[in-house]
Write a protein that holds these residues in place. Structure first.
Motif, PDB file in Angstrom:
ATOM      1  N   GLU A 309       0.831  -1.203   0.000  1.00 46.66           N
ATOM      2  CA  GLU A 309       0.000   0.000   0.000  1.00 46.66           C
ATOM      3  C   GLU A 309       0.868   1.256   0.000  1.00 46.66           C
ATOM      4  O   GLU A 309       0.572   2.238  -0.708  1.00 46.66           O
ATOM      5  N   ILE A 310       1.951   1.260   0.772  1.00 41.55           N
ATOM      6  CA  ILE A 310       2.820   2.430   0.859  1.00 41.55           C
ATOM      7  C   ILE A 310       3.569   2.657  -0.450  1.00 41.55           C
ATOM      8  O   ILE A 310       3.771   3.802  -0.877  1.00 41.55           O
ATOM      9  N   ASN A 311       3.938   1.579  -1.112  1.00 40.86           N
ATOM     10  CA  ASN A 311       4.650   1.719  -2.392  1.00 40.86           C
ATOM     11  C   ASN A 311       3.797   2.365  -3.475  1.00 40.86           C
ATOM     12  O   ASN A 311       4.327   2.981  -4.406  1.00 40.86           O
ATOM     13  N   VAL A 312       2.484   2.231  -3.364  1.00 39.21           N
ATOM     14  CA  VAL A 312       1.604   2.921  -4.308  1.00 39.21           C
ATOM     15  C   VAL A 312       1.785   4.428  -4.178  1.00 39.21           C
ATOM     16  O   VAL A 312       1.877   5.158  -5.178  1.00 39.21           O
ATOM     17  N   TYR A 326      -5.325  15.341  -1.004  1.00 39.37           N
ATOM     18  CA  TYR A 326      -5.718  13.929  -0.941  1.00 39.37           C
ATOM     19  C   TYR A 326      -5.842  13.405  -2.365  1.00 39.37           C
ATOM     20  O   TYR A 326      -6.614  13.928  -3.170  1.00 39.37           O
ATOM     21  N   ILE A 327      -5.055  12.392  -2.700  1.00 43.67           N
ATOM     22  CA  ILE A 327      -4.963  11.883  -4.070  1.00 43.67           C
ATOM     23  C   ILE A 327      -5.916  10.702  -4.256  1.00 43.67           C
ATOM     24  O   ILE A 327      -5.862   9.726  -3.511  1.00 43.67           O
ATOM     25  N   GLY A 332      -8.792   2.262  -6.332  1.00 45.07           N
ATOM     26  CA  GLY A 332      -8.705   1.453  -5.120  1.00 45.07           C
ATOM     27  C   GLY A 332      -7.890   2.080  -4.013  1.00 45.07           C
ATOM     28  O   GLY A 332      -7.731   1.470  -2.947  1.00 45.07           O
ATOM     29  N   TYR A 333      -7.385   3.296  -4.245  1.00 48.52           N
ATOM     30  CA  TYR A 333      -6.546   3.948  -3.239  1.00 48.52           C
ATOM     31  C   TYR A 333      -6.922   5.413  -3.077  1.00 48.52           C
ATOM     32  O   TYR A 333      -7.394   6.068  -4.011  1.00 48.52           O
ATOM     33  N   ILE A 358      -9.188   1.077  -0.660  1.00 47.10           N
ATOM     34  CA  ILE A 358     -10.642   1.046  -0.731  1.00 47.10           C
ATOM     35  C   ILE A 358     -11.104  -0.186  -1.498  1.00 47.10           C
ATOM     36  O   ILE A 358     -11.082  -0.220  -2.741  1.00 47.10           O
ATOM     37  N   ASP A 359     -11.525  -1.208  -0.767  1.00 42.78           N
ATOM     38  CA  ASP A 359     -12.065  -2.418  -1.370  1.00 42.78           C
ATOM     39  C   ASP A 359     -13.589  -2.389  -1.442  1.00 42.78           C
ATOM     40  O   ASP A 359     -14.195  -3.175  -2.172  1.00 42.78           O
ATOM     41  N   ASN A 360     -14.209  -1.506  -0.655  1.00 46.14           N
ATOM     42  CA  ASN A 360     -15.669  -1.434  -0.616  1.00 46.14           C
ATOM     43  C   ASN A 360     -16.084   0.033  -0.658  1.00 46.14           C
ATOM     44  O   ASN A 360     -16.029   0.728   0.357  1.00 46.14           O
ATOM     45  N   PRO A 361     -16.503   0.548  -1.820  1.00 50.88           N
ATOM     46  CA  PRO A 361     -16.867   1.968  -1.929  1.00 50.88           C
ATOM     47  C   PRO A 361     -18.137   2.334  -1.176  1.00 50.88           C
ATOM     48  O   PRO A 361     -18.465   3.517  -1.058  1.00 50.88           O
TER      49      PRO A 361
END
Length: 383
Positions: A309-312, A326-327, A332-333, A358-361
């Protein structure tokens, strides 16, 4: 609850008056909760008999009172029967804080009795900040001191939820919660309610649907940082509003102090907070701040279990400006690195890293997280 008996006394009250009265009674009158031996959440009834704690229980309640008082001056204290309470004048805005034992049992099977404490603070008005309530699980290390505690918010003026009913069924804490009208700005008849069940197991207090319905419950490691020198504290607990598991850790090495936290149900919510001592000529240097932020992110990617997640975020900021925004450009992120300064922190910059996977919007709002929602709302309803 008590308000029901008040609000239904007259069947001939016109509909508007009924709604206004229900609106007032439901939210400003505090309920007394009664335990039940049935496997249902039953209506609460007033407790009238005197309850005299044992010497051990009394000593524990007195300790909680003394911690509440701290260095404040109090007007009155009562420690002869339950609930124990202390009253504060508070510059003509008086309030009273009371403590009573709601349940006692050996929740973690270590041979020491643990407690669930009903802490209630009553101010002058229901909307007063000093009017609030918590149910606090104390897992004890001896008769007086706890080794961990977990709080479930019963009521606060702008809490998300209000606990209407509460009892124990065996070792399970059963509640009924309703959306707080002040937070959801909804009429009484449109407020939503749900029933929930809590259990202490595997070193933490859990709401049972979290264990079966939340993706984050399946995390193999209940840690943030890897097993590296400098991790001073690891704490697991429960989020008091939406009842998800929380993990908080502190990393400290030399002048570096990083506070880390993770939570969520289906969506991962990850935060790191730290401060940098900075030379005066660099405190407003955009390039320096970006370089420092990337170094921090690379350290976190290398030394936590959330490197993916951090590497994204790292990949994005290597090719784009870092401007506190906020990007949400990567599917999904959502993430940002907030860098700010404060006149009270001379020579320091604060770095706040926020990363959401974000797996569930359909779980972006507290009630949707509380109810473990998986689907889109109706067309006429926001989520």
């Amino acid at each position: 609850m008590t308000y029901k008996s008040i609000c239904f006394q007259s069947k001939k009250i016109i509909l508007l008056a009924f709604i206004l009265l229900a609106f007032s009674c439901k939210k400003e009158v505090k309920a007394v909760h009664k335990k039940s031996s049935k496997d249902t959440v039953s209506a609460v009834e007033p407790e009238e008999e005197k309850v005299i704690p044992t010497e051990i229980e009394g000593n524990f309640l007195k300790r909680l009172l003394n911690e509440e008082i701290g260095e404040q001056k109090y007007k009155e204290m009562q420690i002869s029967e339950s609930p124990y309470y202390v009253s504060f004048a508070n510059d003509d805005d008086p309030y009273t804080v009371s403590f009573s034992i709601f349940e006692k049992a050996d929740f973690n099977n270590d041979g020491i009795i643990d407690y669930v404490i009903n802490r209630s603070s009553e101010g002058m008005l229901g909307g007063n900040a000093n009017t609030n309530q918590d149910f606090i699980f104390y897992i004890m290390k001896d008769e007086i001191k706890e080794k961990e505690s977990h709080s479930i918010l019963g009521y606060a003026p702008f809490s998300y939820n209000i606990i209407d009913e509460a009892n124990f069924v065996g070792n399970k804490f059963k509640i009924k919660v309703t959306q707080n009208f002040r937070t959801y700005s909804s009429s009484v008849e449109n407020l939503k309610s749900t029933s929930l069940s809590f259990i202490y197991k595997n070193g933490n207090l859990y709401e049972e649907s979290y264990l079966s319905k939340c993706k984050l419950a399946k995390l193999k490691s209940k840690t943030i940082f890897n097993d590296i020198p400098g991790v001073e504290k690891r704490t697991r607990s429960i989020e008091m509003h939406n009842y998800t598991e929380t993990i908080e850790e502190i990393y400290k090495k030399n002048d570096t102090l990083i506070n880390a936290s993770v939570g969520g149900c289906d969506n991962l919510i990850l935060e790191f907070n730290t401060f940098y001592k900075v030379e005066p000529d660099k405190i407003n240097d955009t390039e320096f701040k970006k370089e420092a932020a990337l170094q921090l992110l690379e350290f976190l990617a290398k030394n936590t279990q959330f490197s993916k997640e951090i590497n994204v975020a790292i990949s994005y900021y290597q090719n784009n400006p870092l401007d506190n925004e906020y990007i949400e450009k990567i599917k999904g992120y959502g993430f940002r690195v907030l860098i700010d300064k404060d006149d009270d922190r001379k020579g320091q910059l604060r770095f706040l890293v926020q990363i959401d996977k974000i797996d569930n919007p359909y779980q972006k709002e507290n009630w949707e997280i509380t109810t473990r929602n998986k689907t889109a709302p109706p067309d006429n309803e926001d989520y």
